[in-house]
Design a protein around this motif. Structure first.
Motif, mmCIF file in Angstrom:
data_model
loop_
_atom_site.group_PDB
_atom_site.id
_atom_site.type_symbol
_atom_site.label_atom_id
_atom_site.label_comp_id
_atom_site.label_asym_id
_atom_site.label_seq_id
_atom_site.Cartn_x
_atom_site.Cartn_y
_atom_site.Cartn_z
ATOM 1 N N VAL A 104 0.856 -1.183 0.000
ATOM 2 C CA VAL A 104 0.000 0.000 0.000
ATOM 3 C C VAL A 104 0.897 1.239 0.000
ATOM 4 C CG1 VAL A 104 -1.814 1.265 1.198
ATOM 5 C CG2 VAL A 104 -1.795 -1.240 1.256
ATOM 6 N N LYS A 191 -4.377 2.748 6.464
ATOM 7 C CA LYS A 191 -3.099 2.333 7.050
ATOM 8 C C LYS A 191 -3.329 1.315 8.162
ATOM 9 C CE LYS A 191 1.136 4.019 9.235
ATOM 10 N NZ LYS A 191 1.915 5.203 9.680
ATOM 11 N N ALA A 194 -4.069 -1.926 6.555
ATOM 12 C CA ALA A 194 -2.881 -2.516 5.952
ATOM 13 C C ALA A 194 -1.995 -3.178 7.001
ATOM 14 C CB ALA A 194 -2.098 -1.448 5.192
ATOM 15 N N LYS A 199 0.293 -6.017 5.399
ATOM 16 C CA LYS A 199 0.750 -5.438 4.134
ATOM 17 C C LYS A 199 1.873 -4.433 4.400
ATOM 18 C CE LYS A 199 -4.041 -5.593 2.403
ATOM 19 N NZ LYS A 199 -3.924 -6.732 1.475
ATOM 20 N N VAL A 201 3.581 -0.825 4.063
ATOM 21 C CA VAL A 201 3.072 0.531 3.939
ATOM 22 C C VAL A 201 4.232 1.443 3.572
ATOM 23 C CG1 VAL A 201 2.028 2.471 5.161
ATOM 24 C CG2 VAL A 201 1.209 0.141 5.592
#
Length: 325
Positions: A104, A191, A194, A199, A201
């Motif tokens: 992301v 965020k 994520a 994930k 960032v």
């Protein structure tokens, strides 16, 4: 009162270009999130916030684009950096794209880093040797004082701020009073999702780079920003309400009309700094990601994805196909 004490007071609650700023510069939300105590000392580390629930949008929701090549899929999503908690923007297509992405990307990855914000404000945001009272007319100082009083401050307390900092502060103050909150902003929510989903960032820019977008403007352009903010101070909330409604409905033309076109027509230097040059940089970053592989979700302010100088328009002029979902 010392310069730092004035600074702490003036940005504690932290125009015409208010909407463009909120849709175009994540720094705006970073300054809103900076409480006075964080300007005195770095805030201690806290646990990551749990992802907040988002009300489902009416209709198809905010616009989403995709850029693909043989081994890359990049989703491109426009955001609003501060929102009311009641704003309905949930979207199944956005959720699916986000879930499919392993990485992301935001404008900046750390808008909540208060320890990083303080020295930047001190370096770029204050200029006691050239106070606002030496740059504005008596009538403008009176307008500044009236606007400052709505956030519990005064023209004297804002006097050490550079024009860009005063303009950004005053463009955001009425929005906070109207219930807009960086904690409800799209980046904050995405965020948290994520991080909860494991994930990566990342940010296309740094806080320092975003501060310098406005801090390096010529003084006359900074003063234009401040004066425009004062002229439309009372209408700032209404203008952002219209922008948010257009964004939540996926009305890209509405975003362009309300948040992009006027800035381009009346403040070309600010438009170039805030949008055109940065859009070109985002297009470069996206082409760099396309040269790799994988699936990523890219979330930048919605003003970057509207109008003739949008990121998508720049990509298409370079031969990159961009498809709206």
């Amino acid at each position: 009162m010392t310069t730092l004490a004035r600074l702490k007071t003036s940005v504690a609650d932290l125009g015409r270009f208010a909407g463009g700023s909120i849709l175009g510069l994540a720094l705006a939300a970073a300054l809103v999130a900076a409480p006075a105590r964080a300007l005195a000392q770095a805030a201690p580390a806290t646990a990551a916030a749990a992802p907040a629930a988002v009300l489902p949008a009416t209709g198809s929701g905010p616009a989403l684009w995709v850029v693909k090549d043989a081994d890359s899929t990049l989703y491109l999503f426009g955001t609003v950096h501060v929102l009311r908690p009641t704003t309905a923007w949930g979207s199944a297509k956005v959720d699916a794209a986000f879930a499919a992405s392993s990485d992301v990307y935001f404008e900046i990855s750390n808008p909540d880093d208060q320890a990083a914000i303080l020295p930047l404000i001190q370096q770029y945001g204050i200029s006691p040797q050239t106070p606002l009272s030496s740059l504005l007319t008596p009538v403008e100082i009176a307008d500044l004082d009236a606007a400052a009083k709505t956030m519990g401050a005064s023209a004297a307390q804002l006097d050490p701020l550079r024009p860009w900092m005063a303009g950004l502060t005053l463009s955001i103050a009425p929005l906070i009073k109207a219930g807009y909150d960086p904690a409800s902003g799209v980046e904050t929510i995405l965020k948290a999702r994520a991080l909860a989903g494991g994930k990566s960032v990342r940010g296309f820019e740094t806080l320092d780079e975003q501060v310098r977008v406005l801090a390096t403007l010529p003084e006359d352009a900074q003063l234009q920003f401040l004066r425009s903010t004062l002229e439309s101070f009372d209408a700032a909330t209404t203008e952002l309400d219209g922008l948010v409604a257009a964004w939540a409905a996926g009305d890209v033309a509405g975003i362009q009309a309300l948040g992009v076109d006027e800035m381009k027509a009346t403040a070309p230097a600010i438009y170039d700094a805030l949008l055109t040059r940065r859009n070109a940089g985002f297009a470069d970053d996206i082409q760099g990601l396309l040269a790799g592989s994988g699936t990523a979700f890219i979330a930048v302010g919605a003003a970057h994805l509207a109008g003739p100088d949008s990121v998508q328009a720049m990509l298409e002029t370079r031969g990159v196909d961009v498809e709206q979902q």
